[in-house]
Design an enzyme around this catalytic site. Structure first.
Site, mmCIF file in Angstrom:
data_model
loop_
_atom_site.group_PDB
_atom_site.id
_atom_site.type_symbol
_atom_site.label_atom_id
_atom_site.label_comp_id
_atom_site.label_asym_id
_atom_site.label_seq_id
_atom_site.Cartn_x
_atom_site.Cartn_y
_atom_site.Cartn_z
ATOM 1 N N GLY A 1 8.608 -4.658 -7.112
ATOM 2 C CA GLY A 1 7.362 -4.692 -7.763
ATOM 3 C C GLY A 1 7.258 -4.167 -9.067
ATOM 4 O O GLY A 1 8.295 -3.806 -9.857
ATOM 5 N N ASN A 2 6.035 -3.739 -9.949
ATOM 6 C CA ASN A 2 5.838 -3.163 -10.785
ATOM 7 C C ASN A 2 4.862 -2.148 -11.082
ATOM 8 O O ASN A 2 4.132 -2.295 -9.823
ATOM 9 C CB ASN A 2 5.825 -4.051 -12.120
ATOM 10 C CG ASN A 2 4.727 -5.070 -12.031
ATOM 11 O OD1 ASN A 2 3.416 -4.738 -12.219
ATOM 12 N ND2 ASN A 2 5.016 -6.417 -11.783
ATOM 13 N N ARG A 3 4.484 -1.560 -11.887
ATOM 14 C CA ARG A 3 3.386 -0.230 -11.929
ATOM 15 C C ARG A 3 1.996 -0.966 -12.411
ATOM 16 O O ARG A 3 0.852 0.044 -12.436
ATOM 17 C CB ARG A 3 4.106 0.669 -12.832
ATOM 18 C CG ARG A 3 5.249 1.414 -12.460
ATOM 19 C CD ARG A 3 5.250 2.543 -13.233
ATOM 20 N NE ARG A 3 6.705 3.016 -13.310
ATOM 21 C CZ ARG A 3 6.914 4.153 -12.035
ATOM 22 N NH1 ARG A 3 6.197 4.411 -11.209
ATOM 23 N NH2 ARG A 3 8.157 4.278 -11.720
#
Ligand code: C5P
Length: 392
Positions: free
Chosen positions: A205-207
């Site tokens: 995922g990412n932020r």
């Protein structure tokens, strides 16, 4: 949403006046500077000190005998929008008749901007032919009416005539200020960070928090657009936003491509994974089996799929950069978008998860820097730019 705006709240004499205090507080919380005019009858229902404490300045009550030479014209010149809540049948009658013999109606007559009116009265009064006539006149004069709604009324009665909830009145004030300049537009917004499964419980995922995309969707809806928000994140609620929850880049691609055909504007605020595990494990990976080799494959380029549509919608891309935004300059043409909004997500206080952003905006005409401001303010400025660009 109302940052830097001057809102004049008129309170008239009905029991719903107690809710005007909460409305005043919500207006202040939304960033507005609020001044209040209270009619004499309203003072029977709520104390001026309450309004003074909430707004930071004592309410105005008198047209005559004040130190100010011309309170109605000064207040009318100061306000960006006037909201009357609650509005009694009597005040609406005097507004419809232009009877400017008290401070509130005199100020409304001296005012050229948008006026929002939230009626509150008993059902019989709301349905009386005199009130019906006045409502028709006010609507024809361009007054924005919000409510009333059915529900419990004063004295234990029940029926149509209850003042709209403060939250709905706040929305009406915001909509009146923006004039519904996106009415009739169909807009697609992608938001949030995609999650690509590694196994049934883990993902790459990412932020991205989805806050920028949410702000873009909500401001568009508030300005009148019909919005499809395709997102991995919790979404705002608005009658003109239809939310399509997704998880992976492939799901986001399918939803965006379906919604984007025939839309007017597509905004790609999502942080989409460029790669995903080619073969996610069907069962949870176990530590005992040692570190896995995870082979990656490319995800679909969602934006490119929409850019290839004929005719294609007006396109706004985002670029989350690290180490300055200069690298984003080439993406305007490389991605084939009309507007590219770049931000450096490593700058403290802006970007992923924050409520503020500072961006460089690239268009065919050049680039501009928008200094740090709320994501709502950035979103409104972006829509201003899109409105200008599409009218050429
Ligand atoms: O990651 P990059 O900076 O190239 O992303 C630029 C734009 O492309 C963003 O607006 C992003 O939402 C969009 N994008 C996309 N599909 C991808 C990757 C990026 O729509 N697979």
């Amino acid at each position: 949403m109302l940052g830097g705006r001057s809102v004049l709240l008129g309170v008239t004499g009905g029991v719903a006046a107690f809710k005007a205090a909460y409305l005043a507080r919500r207006l202040v919380e939304s960033g507005a500077t609020v001044r209040v005019i209270m009619t004499r009858a309203s003072l029977e229902f709520i104390g001026p000190q309450t309004m003074a404490a909430i707004t930071g300045s004592p309410p105005y009550t008198e047209l005559f005998g004040t130190e100010t030479v011309s309170p109605h014209t000064e207040l009318a010149a100061w306000a960006d929008v006037i909201v009357v809540a609650p509005a009694t049948a009597a005040t609406m009658a005097r507004m419809a008749g232009g009877e400017s013999d008290d401070l509130l109606v005199a100020t409304i007559l001296a005012f050229t901007g948008p006026v929002v009116v939230a009626p509150a009265m008993h059902t019989e009064m709301w349905e009386h032919p005199a009130t019906r006539r006045n409502v028709t006149v006010l609507a024809a004069d361009g007054i924005h009416l919000v409510g009333p709604v059915p529900g419990p009324l004063a004295g234990g009665d029940e029926g149509m005539g209850r003042m709209a909830e403060p939250e709905a009145i706040l929305e009406a004030v915001i909509a009146a200020l923006h004039g519904g300049d996106l009415a009739g537009w169909s807009v697609v917004v992608s938001a949030g960070g995609t999650r690509e499964p590694v196994d049934p419980v883990r993902f790459l995922g990412n932020r991205s928090s989805g806050k920028m995309g949410n702000a873009i969707a909500l401001t568009a809806a508030r300005r009148g657009a019909a919005v499809t928000l395709v997102t991995t994140a919790p979404a705002p609620t608005h009658p003109r936003i239809s939310v399509v929850p997704v998880d992976t880049a492939a799901e986001m691609a399918a939803a965006v491509w379906e919604a984007a055909a025939g839309c007017d504007v597509a905004v790609f605020a999502a942080a989409v994974a460029d790669f995903r595990p080619a073969e996610p494990a069907p069962t949870k990976l176990r530590r005992a089996d040692g570190p896995p080799e995870i082979r990656l494959e490319s995800t679909p380029d969602i934006l490119a799929g929409v850019a290839a549509l004929q005719p294609r919608p007006f396109l706004v891309g985002f670029a989350a950069e690290t180490g300055g935004t200069a690298a984003a300059a080439g993406k305007l043409t490389a991605k084939g978008v009309d507007v590219l909004v770049a931000n450096d997500v490593t700058t403290p206080g802006i970007g992923f998860g924050a409520d503020s952003n500072a961006v460089t905006v690239f268009t065919a005409g050049g680039s501009e820097e928008w200094p740090r401001q709320s994501k709502d303010a950035i979103a409104n400025r972006l829509w201003d730019l899109v409105v200008r660009a599409r009218s050429h």
